[in-house]
Each structure stands twice: as structure tokens, then as C-alpha cells.
Scaffold this motif. Structure first.
Motif, PDB file in Angstrom:
ATOM      1  N   ARG A  69      45.562  41.620  32.246  1.00 42.31           N
ATOM      2  CA  ARG A  69      46.867  41.244  32.790  1.00 42.31           C
ATOM      3  C   ARG A  69      46.819  41.217  34.319  1.00 42.31           C
ATOM      4  NH1 ARG A  69      51.262  43.366  34.881  1.00 42.31           N
ATOM      5  NH2 ARG A  69      50.569  45.529  34.757  1.00 42.31           N
ATOM      6  N   LEU A  70      46.180  42.208  34.910  1.00 43.61           N
ATOM      7  CA  LEU A  70      46.063  42.260  36.370  1.00 43.61           C
ATOM      8  C   LEU A  70      45.175  41.123  36.899  1.00 43.61           C
ATOM      9  CD1 LEU A  70      45.763  46.129  36.747  1.00 43.61           C
ATOM     10  CD2 LEU A  70      47.700  44.694  37.452  1.00 43.61           C
ATOM     11  N   ALA A  71      44.120  40.796  36.183  1.00 44.96           N
ATOM     12  CA  ALA A  71      43.258  39.672  36.571  1.00 44.96           C
ATOM     13  C   ALA A  71      44.044  38.362  36.493  1.00 44.96           C
ATOM     14  CB  ALA A  71      42.025  39.617  35.671  1.00 44.96           C
ATOM     15  N   GLU A  72      44.855  38.228  35.458  1.00 40.48           N
ATOM     16  CA  GLU A  72      45.696  37.033  35.302  1.00 40.48           C
ATOM     17  C   GLU A  72      46.667  36.904  36.475  1.00 40.48           C
ATOM     18  OE1 GLU A  72      47.242  33.661  33.138  1.00 40.48           O
ATOM     19  OE2 GLU A  72      45.530  34.904  32.581  1.00 40.48           O
ATOM     20  N   GLN A  73      47.276  38.004  36.862  1.00 43.45           N
ATOM     21  CA  GLN A  73      48.209  37.984  37.994  1.00 43.45           C
ATOM     22  C   GLN A  73      47.505  37.564  39.279  1.00 43.45           C
ATOM     23  OE1 GLN A  73      49.944  41.905  38.125  1.00 43.45           O
ATOM     24  NE2 GLN A  73      51.428  41.446  36.515  1.00 43.45           N
ATOM     25  N   GLN A  74      46.296  38.079  39.492  1.00 39.82           N
ATOM     26  CA  GLN A  74      45.541  37.725  40.700  1.00 39.82           C
ATOM     27  C   GLN A  74      45.191  36.240  40.686  1.00 39.82           C
ATOM     28  OE1 GLN A  74      44.916  39.153  43.496  1.00 39.82           O
ATOM     29  NE2 GLN A  74      43.264  37.926  44.334  1.00 39.82           N
ATOM     30  N   SER A  75      44.725  35.730  39.556  1.00 36.78           N
ATOM     31  CA  SER A  75      44.380  34.309  39.466  1.00 36.78           C
ATOM     32  C   SER A  75      45.613  33.435  39.659  1.00 36.78           C
ATOM     33  CB  SER A  75      43.716  34.008  38.121  1.00 36.78           C
ATOM     34  OG  SER A  75      42.426  34.562  38.070  1.00 36.78           O
ATOM     35  N   GLN A  76      46.740  33.845  39.090  1.00 42.48           N
ATOM     36  CA  GLN A  76      47.981  33.078  39.267  1.00 42.48           C
ATOM     37  C   GLN A  76      48.421  33.077  40.726  1.00 42.48           C
ATOM     38  OE1 GLN A  76      50.656  34.917  36.450  1.00 42.48           O
ATOM     39  NE2 GLN A  76      49.988  33.580  34.777  1.00 42.48           N
ATOM     40  N   ALA A  77      48.292  34.208  41.389  1.00 41.44           N
ATOM     41  CA  ALA A  77      48.674  34.290  42.804  1.00 41.44           C
ATOM     42  C   ALA A  77      47.785  33.387  43.659  1.00 41.44           C
ATOM     43  CB  ALA A  77      48.606  35.734  43.289  1.00 41.44           C
ATOM     44  N   MET A  78      46.490  33.383  43.385  1.00 44.66           N
ATOM     45  CA  MET A  78      45.585  32.502  44.143  1.00 44.66           C
ATOM     46  C   MET A  78      45.946  31.040  43.881  1.00 44.66           C
ATOM     47  SD  MET A  78      41.818  34.361  44.037  1.00 44.66           S
ATOM     48  CE  MET A  78      41.603  34.200  42.269  1.00 44.66           C
ATOM     49  N   ALA A  79      46.226  30.703  42.620  1.00 47.81           N
ATOM     50  CA  ALA A  79      46.584  29.326  42.273  1.00 47.81           C
ATOM     51  C   ALA A  79      47.883  28.914  42.958  1.00 47.81           C
ATOM     52  CB  ALA A  79      46.698  29.185  40.756  1.00 47.81           C
ATOM     53  N   ALA A  80      48.862  29.820  42.976  1.00 42.49           N
ATOM     54  CA  ALA A  80      50.156  29.506  43.592  1.00 42.49           C
ATOM     55  C   ALA A  80      50.012  29.218  45.084  1.00 42.49           C
ATOM     56  CB  ALA A  80      51.137  30.656  43.369  1.00 42.49           C
ATOM     57  N   ASP A  85      41.299  34.299  47.500  1.00 38.36           N
ATOM     58  CA  ASP A  85      41.404  35.426  48.418  1.00 38.36           C
ATOM     59  C   ASP A  85      41.636  36.703  47.608  1.00 38.36           C
ATOM     60  OD1 ASP A  85      42.005  37.285  50.394  1.00 38.36           O
ATOM     61  OD2 ASP A  85      43.696  36.154  51.208  1.00 38.36           O
ATOM     62  N   HIS A  86      40.790  37.709  47.810  1.00 37.29           N
ATOM     63  CA  HIS A  86      40.943  38.987  47.110  1.00 37.29           C
ATOM     64  C   HIS A  86      42.296  39.636  47.412  1.00 37.29           C
ATOM     65  CE1 HIS A  86      36.982  39.684  45.324  1.00 37.29           C
ATOM     66  NE2 HIS A  86      36.482  39.083  46.384  1.00 37.29           N
ATOM     67  N   PRO A  91      45.193  44.458  48.356  1.00 34.55           N
ATOM     68  CA  PRO A  91      43.868  44.964  47.990  1.00 34.55           C
ATOM     69  C   PRO A  91      43.844  45.465  46.537  1.00 34.55           C
ATOM     70  CG  PRO A  91      44.610  45.900  50.073  1.00 34.55           C
ATOM     71  CD  PRO A  91      45.771  45.165  49.488  1.00 34.55           C
ATOM     72  N   LEU A  92      42.677  45.393  45.927  1.00 33.73           N
ATOM     73  CA  LEU A  92      42.532  45.774  44.518  1.00 33.73           C
ATOM     74  C   LEU A  92      43.038  47.186  44.256  1.00 33.73           C
ATOM     75  CD1 LEU A  92      41.530  45.252  41.616  1.00 33.73           C
ATOM     76  CD2 LEU A  92      39.254  46.006  42.379  1.00 33.73           C
ATOM     77  N   ASP A  93      42.669  48.145  45.093  1.00 37.44           N
ATOM     78  CA  ASP A  93      43.088  49.525  44.834  1.00 37.44           C
ATOM     79  C   ASP A  93      44.608  49.661  44.835  1.00 37.44           C
ATOM     80  OD1 ASP A  93      43.167  49.101  47.619  1.00 37.44           O
ATOM     81  OD2 ASP A  93      42.651  51.169  48.082  1.00 37.44           O
ATOM     82  N   LYS A  94      45.279  48.926  45.697  1.00 34.43           N
ATOM     83  CA  LYS A  94      46.757  48.973  45.733  1.00 34.43           C
ATOM     84  C   LYS A  94      47.361  48.288  44.512  1.00 34.43           C
ATOM     85  CE  LYS A  94      47.289  49.787  50.556  1.00 34.43           C
ATOM     86  NZ  LYS A  94      47.940  49.535  51.789  1.00 34.43           N
ATOM     87  N   ARG A  95      46.770  47.172  44.081  1.00 33.20           N
ATOM     88  CA  ARG A  95      47.271  46.490  42.884  1.00 33.20           C
ATOM     89  C   ARG A  95      47.109  47.378  41.656  1.00 33.20           C
ATOM     90  NH1 ARG A  95      43.814  41.927  42.275  1.00 33.20           N
ATOM     91  NH2 ARG A  95      42.767  42.297  44.246  1.00 33.20           N
ATOM     92  N   VAL A 105      36.692  54.036  39.236  1.00 34.48           N
ATOM     93  CA  VAL A 105      35.808  53.060  39.875  1.00 34.48           C
ATOM     94  C   VAL A 105      36.393  51.700  39.547  1.00 34.48           C
ATOM     95  CG1 VAL A 105      33.498  52.043  39.905  1.00 34.48           C
ATOM     96  CG2 VAL A 105      33.751  54.490  39.531  1.00 34.48           C
ATOM     97  N   ALA A 106      36.428  50.795  40.520  1.00 32.71           N
ATOM     98  CA  ALA A 106      36.929  49.444  40.252  1.00 32.71           C
ATOM     99  C   ALA A 106      36.341  48.470  41.262  1.00 32.71           C
ATOM    100  CB  ALA A 106      38.444  49.401  40.303  1.00 32.71           C
ATOM    101  N   VAL A 107      35.926  47.318  40.761  1.00 29.70           N
ATOM    102  CA  VAL A 107      35.418  46.235  41.601  1.00 29.70           C
ATOM    103  C   VAL A 107      35.998  44.923  41.075  1.00 29.70           C
ATOM    104  CG1 VAL A 107      33.289  47.379  42.329  1.00 29.70           C
ATOM    105  CG2 VAL A 107      33.309  46.048  40.214  1.00 29.70           C
ATOM    106  N   GLU A 108      35.989  43.923  41.942  1.00 26.57           N
ATOM    107  CA  GLU A 108      36.596  42.644  41.563  1.00 26.57           C
ATOM    108  C   GLU A 108      35.743  41.484  42.052  1.00 26.57           C
ATOM    109  OE1 GLU A 108      41.072  41.267  41.875  1.00 26.57           O
ATOM    110  OE2 GLU A 108      40.142  41.243  43.869  1.00 26.57           O
ATOM    111  N   ASN A 109      35.587  40.506  41.193  1.00 30.94           N
ATOM    112  CA  ASN A 109      34.997  39.225  41.572  1.00 30.94           C
ATOM    113  C   ASN A 109      36.075  38.164  41.418  1.00 30.94           C
ATOM    114  OD1 ASN A 109      32.495  40.371  41.896  1.00 30.94           O
ATOM    115  ND2 ASN A 109      31.569  39.434  40.099  1.00 30.94           N
TER     116      ASN A 109
END
Length: 165
Positions: A69-80, A85-86, A91-95, A105-109
Motif C-alpha cells: 500500500r505504501l509503495a502504491e502511494q509512492q508510485s501514485q505520488a510520483m505519477a501525479a 523522486d524518493h 523520506p521513507l522513514d517518515k512515510r 530496517v527499510a530501503v526503497e528502490n
């Protein structure tokens, strides 16, 4: 003559059976995500990434619905914003924190422009920082999303989050 008849009957039976054989579907990692209604197979993505990790001496990962769900939100935000942009949503930790996700532990591509999971995976594998994320020790879960945005430069925006709790 008896052998020839048996051989011909056998071939006819085999020919009759071949009409019932279904041609296998294309593997889901080759599904074109730049088409309306295309659905990403998150389990197949987890299997692909897990196999890559295992080939490099690491443990597997499983699909986590909240990370997805969080990955979907990030992809939607980039598309919008038509921008890869990460930090487009922060930032990922705040999201993760805002969602109440207890990551230790968390990382994002992220990526954009790849039309298939196979292409996105190859792009990440061939980029040292993205490869390092896919091979991050200790992660056990993933969320992955691809968002189709036809009126943008890239058409498809990808997000992969790997984490452990």
C-alpha cells in the motif's frame, strides 16, 4: 501391417490430444504495465527478488500488504507529479512512521519508464545502489507497486520497499 496401423492410430490419438493443450500464458514478470488495467503480480515479484537474494546467500522476502500500500502511494505520488523522486511524499522513514509501520530496517528502490517487472528488476540489479537495496541483509518483507500514468513522460512509475519489523 499391424505395427503400421498401431503407429498411425497412436499418432491420431496424439494429434487429437494436442487440440486440448493450452498454450501457457506469458510469465507475469513480462506483463506490460503500460496498458490500462494491467495488474502487477506482487507474489511473482517477491519470488523473483527472493531467488535473486538466495543466489547471493540471503534470505527470502514475502509480500507485506501494508508495504505494498505504501509503495502504491509512492508510485501514485510520483505519477501525479510526473517526477521520479524518493522524497515526493517525504523520506521513507517518515512515510513508514506516519503509517505506523514498525520497520527496524527499510530501503526503497524507485524507477520509471520500465514497462515490465522484468525490466524494472534488471534496471535495479544493474544499478549498484539499487542492487545493494535488493541485497540488504535482514529484510524479510516487501511491498511493490507499478502505477500506469499515460499522460506522463515515463508512463509507468515503480516503487519497491524492502523492510523488516
Amino acid at each position: 501391417m499391424k505395427r503400421a496401423t498401431t503407429a498411425i492410430l497412436g499418432l491420431l490419438l496424439l494429434a487429437g490430444c494436442s487440440a486440448d493443450v493450452k498454450v501457457p500464458e506469458q510469465p507475469s514478470m513480462y506483463t506490460d504495465m503500460s496498458k490500462p488495467g494491467a495488474t502487477l503480480d506482487t507474489v511473482a515479484a517477491a519470488i523473483m527478488i527472493s531467488q535473486y537474494r538466495q543466489n547471493n546467500g540471503l534470505g527470502t522476502v514475502v509480500v507485506d500488504p501494508e508495504l505494498t500500500r505504501l509503495a502504491e502511494q509512492q508510485s501514485q505520488a510520483m505519477a501525479a507529479r510526473n517526477k521520479m523522486d524518493h522524497n515526493v511524499k517525504g523520506p521513507l522513514d517518515k512515510r513508514l512512521g506516519a503509517a505506523g509501520y514498525p520497520a527496524t530496517v527499510a530501503v526503497e528502490n524507485i524507477s520509471a519508464g520500465y514497462h515490465t517487472m522484468a525490466e524494472a528488476f534488471s534496471g535495479w540489479r544493474d544499478s549498484p545502489p539499487h542492487k545493494a537495496n535488493m541485497l540488504k541483509g535482514g529484510v524479510t518483507k516487501l511491498g511493490i507497486a507499478a502505477v500506469y500514468a499515460p499522460n506522463t513522460k515515463y508512463k509507468v512509475f515503480w516503487t519497491l520497499i524492502l523492510a523488516s519489523t
